[in-house]
Design an enzyme around this catalytic site. Structure first.
Site, PDB file in Angstrom:
ATOM      1  N   HIS A 303       0.829  -1.209   0.000  1.00  0.00           N
ATOM      2  CA  HIS A 303       0.000   0.000   0.000  1.00  0.00           C
ATOM      3  C   HIS A 303       0.866   1.263   0.000  1.00  0.00           C
ATOM      4  O   HIS A 303       0.666   2.168  -0.827  1.00  0.00           O
ATOM      5  CB  HIS A 303      -0.918  -0.011   1.226  1.00  0.00           C
ATOM      6  CG  HIS A 303      -1.822   1.172   1.328  1.00  0.00           C
ATOM      7  ND1 HIS A 303      -3.109   1.169   0.857  1.00  0.00           N
ATOM      8  CD2 HIS A 303      -1.621   2.413   1.855  1.00  0.00           C
ATOM      9  CE1 HIS A 303      -3.662   2.348   1.082  1.00  0.00           C
ATOM     10  NE2 HIS A 303      -2.775   3.122   1.696  1.00  0.00           N
ATOM     11  N   GLU A 304       1.811   1.315   0.913  1.00  0.00           N
ATOM     12  CA  GLU A 304       2.638   2.526   1.011  1.00  0.00           C
ATOM     13  C   GLU A 304       3.521   2.694  -0.224  1.00  0.00           C
ATOM     14  O   GLU A 304       3.744   3.817  -0.688  1.00  0.00           O
ATOM     15  CB  GLU A 304       3.482   2.498   2.283  1.00  0.00           C
ATOM     16  CG  GLU A 304       2.685   2.340   3.570  1.00  0.00           C
ATOM     17  CD  GLU A 304       1.560   3.350   3.717  1.00  0.00           C
ATOM     18  OE1 GLU A 304       1.697   4.500   3.243  1.00  0.00           O
ATOM     19  OE2 GLU A 304       0.512   2.990   4.300  1.00  0.00           O
ATOM     20  N   HIS A 307       1.533   4.103  -3.117  1.00  0.00           N
ATOM     21  CA  HIS A 307       1.279   5.536  -2.975  1.00  0.00           C
ATOM     22  C   HIS A 307       2.295   6.372  -3.753  1.00  0.00           C
ATOM     23  O   HIS A 307       2.029   7.552  -4.015  1.00  0.00           O
ATOM     24  CB  HIS A 307       1.347   5.940  -1.500  1.00  0.00           C
ATOM     25  CG  HIS A 307       0.012   5.995  -0.824  1.00  0.00           C
ATOM     26  ND1 HIS A 307      -1.095   6.600  -1.371  1.00  0.00           N
ATOM     27  CD2 HIS A 307      -0.390   5.525   0.394  1.00  0.00           C
ATOM     28  CE1 HIS A 307      -2.110   6.515  -0.537  1.00  0.00           C
ATOM     29  NE2 HIS A 307      -1.726   5.858   0.538  1.00  0.00           N
TER      30      HIS A 307
END
Length: 880
Positions: A303-304, A307
């Site tokens: 997820h990070e 980003h």
């Protein structure tokens, strides 16, 4: 309520910042007692800004030690400084450099926003508005600038000096100090800024992008925990490769660093090139982390990293657009996990979380659209609606458009908006331009709160060989939105014949059907399928194609038929959930016993599922996991008695388990022979099923099965099996539960992350001693109240996962949690506000509990000095 300045901010009032900030030079002089921060920002008036317009910069509780413009120190009458920021009263009408010097106290920053110290390590958290606690700046997401950062610190105390971007220079200084200079060439908003300084261990690796860029990878953690980062590093490399293949996105810097810290308000933060993580989402070893922990590490690392493009390269224009970056990135990490592991299992896990976290939010006083139109405190909008429902909206868009057109749209999005701070409207426009499709009505999903209810009524005419299907949609009023519009709801479907085969049809009259998708875009759609050879059982909302509540006129036998024959893994699971849920709701509402005939039918279907040689072990485990107490409460709807729900659910588990305990025992025994503790998917899924079987066996109340759990706990070679046994024992509060819990507490007392598991289990014990146990731990001399992980594990688990004990009828649970929130508000308002959301369903409880909860909330509202964060949640909770 005590006077608190809770200004309401409206989307309609958005205005671009009057000035442009092009570049920022920062120098951090890190010291043991304080840190000096020198900032030089290159500023110029935005085109159209009137001459003499004040330059207002954010700065929370800062005191300027020096303010200069182009090297000239300003007189005090040329600027204003207060607890909210710094203003130049008459700035130049040309480009200029503003320099400021401030002094920070990271050691005593217990809010964990801005620059703070965690276990001796200096680190930052700037999203959403933490940068203003570091230096003066326009702390808003639409002001993008390049950064150059110089860090200076004692070399022995902080040998590691990290910031965003690429490392360009290092060197030694006098007095045993050293420095490092980092340059980030990509313009970014303040919330993506990060620095770290400390003495940390590290593991290193490398990755080569599809275009040949060499990227140095590093994960930093406390010394001695480097080996616990190996799985996270592997997840990072797999994420980088997946994003290139699935979305065509390559990494764009020479380095990618991750730092794990123990004090962190969030799960992780995607700062450009320097992700900072809560250590519970990085560190993993089989003897300390469960399979679920490994899954969370993999998901959050992905997820990070994702980003970098959906959040960093393209960010949000204002905080109202938060779901633009978060919903899209959650969708991307869900797809990554689905591709890496099991798609149907991942879908079920995500929907269970959505129903447990987001549906109650939509049903209560804190309901808001994925893109709200107003807020008082942005920290309170990092919600399940923004993240999880936001992801569901993206998924619906992908479903409607199809894989090829969805990829065309995302490619255009990256091409058109790279380097920009943009909006939901711009996101939808790229798909309209790429596909020619009108998405105006679909966009209502972003602006309308509430969970739609879809009602389905089907019938079959044997004489005409036609199947009729009537669909209606309705969204109940939510705070601030009494009138609702019709949504575009994609409903994946199939018609299943008597032998379990997919039935064909010749044509469909009425409604809007695209392949295997019914597009419900009106209040009512009436469809007639012709040429249907035999009576079908409609399989609707396959793969949970829209975040709605589906109610149908299917009978129990039809649901059990779907559970046995539907080719859609999600709907097989869902059918069993529906049968079990209705059983429990009926028993709770009538106050009577369970329908034993229905229980027998459910148990038979579960037994067949367990025996299915074609079905994945994890899907079998999902089937055995019956709806939780929150799901039952949501279905009951009003005048809820959480204790009655708890009793009924335990009774259903016991009754089902007794009927199939033979197959359960055999499956558990077979899977217990495995000695594979790896993260291979087959091994993970085997452990999942083994522990699901054990949980049901212990639910029978049999002393032999309780002893089986105790034996598994003692013999376990991995944390998954140990926690499976301990969790089953505690959930049923067996005769061995207390001693096992004490044993586990002693075993993990030196490891805070494993200790969090003990805290949560201690808080979730179902007996009447739960509250006293929680109070004893909380009031103990060694409990670290300022650490968010410890507080969430103990207080959060009690208030949100042990609702029967939290809502006990003497009100003591309410009083204790409210008092904890009041105390925590003094040092960490974000934490206190999150804990208070445990009260969000108070109006749905039965009258006595409702009255007790309201009194506690109103008493809290009378307290002096409440933070904006807590005041916002408290006000909306009482008003809803």
């Amino acid at each position: 309520m005590a006077e608190v300045r809770n200004e309401v901010i409206f989307l309609k009032d958005y205005q671009p910042f009057a000035y442009e900030v092009h570049h920022i030079d920062l120098v951090f002089d890190v010291g043991e007692k304080s840190t000096l921060v020198t900032s030089k920002i290159d500023v110029s008036p935005r085109k159209g800004t009137p001459t003499g317009t004040r330059l207002d910069l954010d700065g929370e509780l800062l005191t300027p030690k020096r303010v200069t413009v182009d090297g000239r120190e300003l007189d005090e009458n040329e600027y204003e400084a207060n607890a909210q920021g710094l203003s130049l009263l008459s700035p130049p009408d040309r480009a200029f450099v503003l320099e400021t010097l401030v002094e920070l106290d990271p050691e005593n920053n217990k809010r964990l926003m801005g620059l703070y110290r965690s276990n001796g390590v200096w680190c930052t958290q700037c999203e959403a508005e933490g940068f203003r606690r570091i230096t003066y700046m326009a702390d808003r997401p639409d002001v993008l600038a390049t950064y150059r950062v110089r860090l200076e610190a004692d070399k022995q105390m902080a040998p590691v000096l990290l910031a965003n971007g690429n490392l360009v220079e290092t060197g030694d200084l006098k007095g045993g100090r050293h420095y490092a200079v980092w340059d980030d060439p990509h313009p970014k908003p303040t919330y993506l800024f990060a620095v770290v300084a400390g003495d940390l261990g590290v593991i290193r690796d490398e990755f080569t992008t599809a275009s040949g860029r060499h990227v140095d990878l590093a994960i930093y953690a406390e010394h001695g925990k480097q080996d616990d980062c190996v799985f996270a590093m592997d997840a990072l490399k797999r994420s980088m490769a997946w994003d290139e293949k699935r979305f065509g996105r390559e990494y764009d810097l020479d380095v990618f660093n991750i730092v794990a810290v123990s004090d962190f308000n969030f799960g992780a933060m995607e700062n450009k090139g320097l992700n900072i993580f809560n250590d519970r989402l990085i560190l993993a070893q089989p003897d300390a982390a469960t399979d679920a922990d490994y899954g969370r590490v993999e998901s959050v690392v992905a997820h990070e990293y994702f980003h970098n493009w959906t959040g960093n390269r393209i960010t949000c224009r204002d905080w109202f657009q938060l779901c633009l970056k978060e919903g899209l990135t959650v969708y991307r990490d869900q797809e990554f996990t689905s591709d890496e592991r099991s798609r149907p299992v991942k879908r079920i896990e995500d929907v269970r979380d959505l129903r447990a976290r987001q549906f109650p939010e939509d049903e209560g006083p804190l309901a808001h659209p994925p893109r709200p139109d107003q807020f008082s405190e942005i920290n309170n909008f990092y919600t399940a609606t923004v993240y999880d429902k936001g992801a569901e909206v993206v998924r619906m868009l992908a479903t409607l458009l199809g894989e090829e057109d969805f990829r065309k749209g995302t490619d255009l999005y990256f091409e058109r908006h790279d380097g920009e701070a943009t909006t939901i409207e711009s996101w939808l426009k790229v798909f309209e331009d790429a596909t020619g499709r009108d998405l105006q009505q679909f966009g209502i999903w972003y602006t309308q709160a509430g969970t739609p209810e879809v009602t389905a009524e089907s019938d079959w005419d044997a004489e005409t060989k036609t199947c009729s299907l009537k669909l209606t949609q309705h969204t109940a009023p939510t705070p601030g939105q009494s009138d609702k519009q019709n949504l575009v709801i994609p409903i994946k479907f199939g018609l299943i014949g008597p032998n379990g085969q997919e039935l064909e049809w010749e044509s469909v009259i009425g409604g809007h059907v695209e392949g295997d998708i019914i597009v419900l875009d009106e209040a009512v759609a009436e469809l007639t399928f012709t040429g249907v050879a035999s009576r079908p059982v409609p399989s609707l909302l396959r793969g949970f194609s829209a975040p709605v509540k589906l109610k149908s006129n299917l009978m129990r036998d039809d649901q059990l038929f779907l559970a046995r024959h539907d080719k859609d893994g999600f709907n097989r699971w869902q059918a069993l959930q529906e049968v079990a849920l209705q059983l429990m709701v009926d028993a709770v509402r009538t106050g009577g016993d369970l329908d034993e005939g229905a229980v027998a039918a459910l148990a038979a279907a579960l037994g067949e599922t367990l025996a299915d040689k074609e079905m994945d072990d994890a899907l079998k485990a999902m089937a055995l996991s019956l709806p939780g107490e929150l799901a039952v409460a949501s279905a009951v709807g009003h005048d809820i008695d959480p204790q009655a729900i708890h009793v009924v659910r335990r009774a259903l588990l016991a009754s089902v388990a007794r009927r199939i305990q033979g197959p359960l025992s055999q499956t558990h025994a077979r899977l217990a022979l495995s000695r594979d503790d790896s993260q291979a998917i087959s091994a993970v899924h085997g452990r999942t099923l083994k522990n699901a079987c054990l949980g049901l066996l212990v639910a029978t109340g049999s002393a032999a099965h309780s002893q089986l759990a105790a034996e598994q706990y003692s013999a376990a070679s991995n944390m998954t099996d140990r926690m499976g046994a301990l969790g089953a024992s505690v959930a049923n509060w067996t005769s061995e539960a207390r001693s096992l819990l004490d044993s586990f507490g002693e075993r993990v007392k030196s490891d805070p992350l494993m200790g969090d598991k003990w805290l949560s289990l201690s808080a979730m014990r179902p007996d009447d001693g739960a509250l006293d146990a929680v109070k004893s731990i909380y009031n103990g001399p060694d409990f670290p109240r300022t650490n968010p992980n410890r507080m969430r594990s103990l207080i959060g688990a009690f208030a949100m996962s042990n609702v029967a004990q939290f809502t006990r009828t003497d009100g003591a649970g309410f009083e204790f949690v409210a008092a904890v929130c009041r105390e925590a508000d003094g040092y960490n308002p974000q934490l206190s506000a999150r804990l208070l959301t445990a009260f969000r369903s108070w109006r749905t409880w039965e009258p006595k509990r409702r009255q007790l909860a309201e009194k506690v909330l109103r008493d809290l509202a009378e307290s002096d000095g409440l933070s904006r964060d807590l005041t916002d949640i408290l006000t909306r909770t009482l008003a809803g």
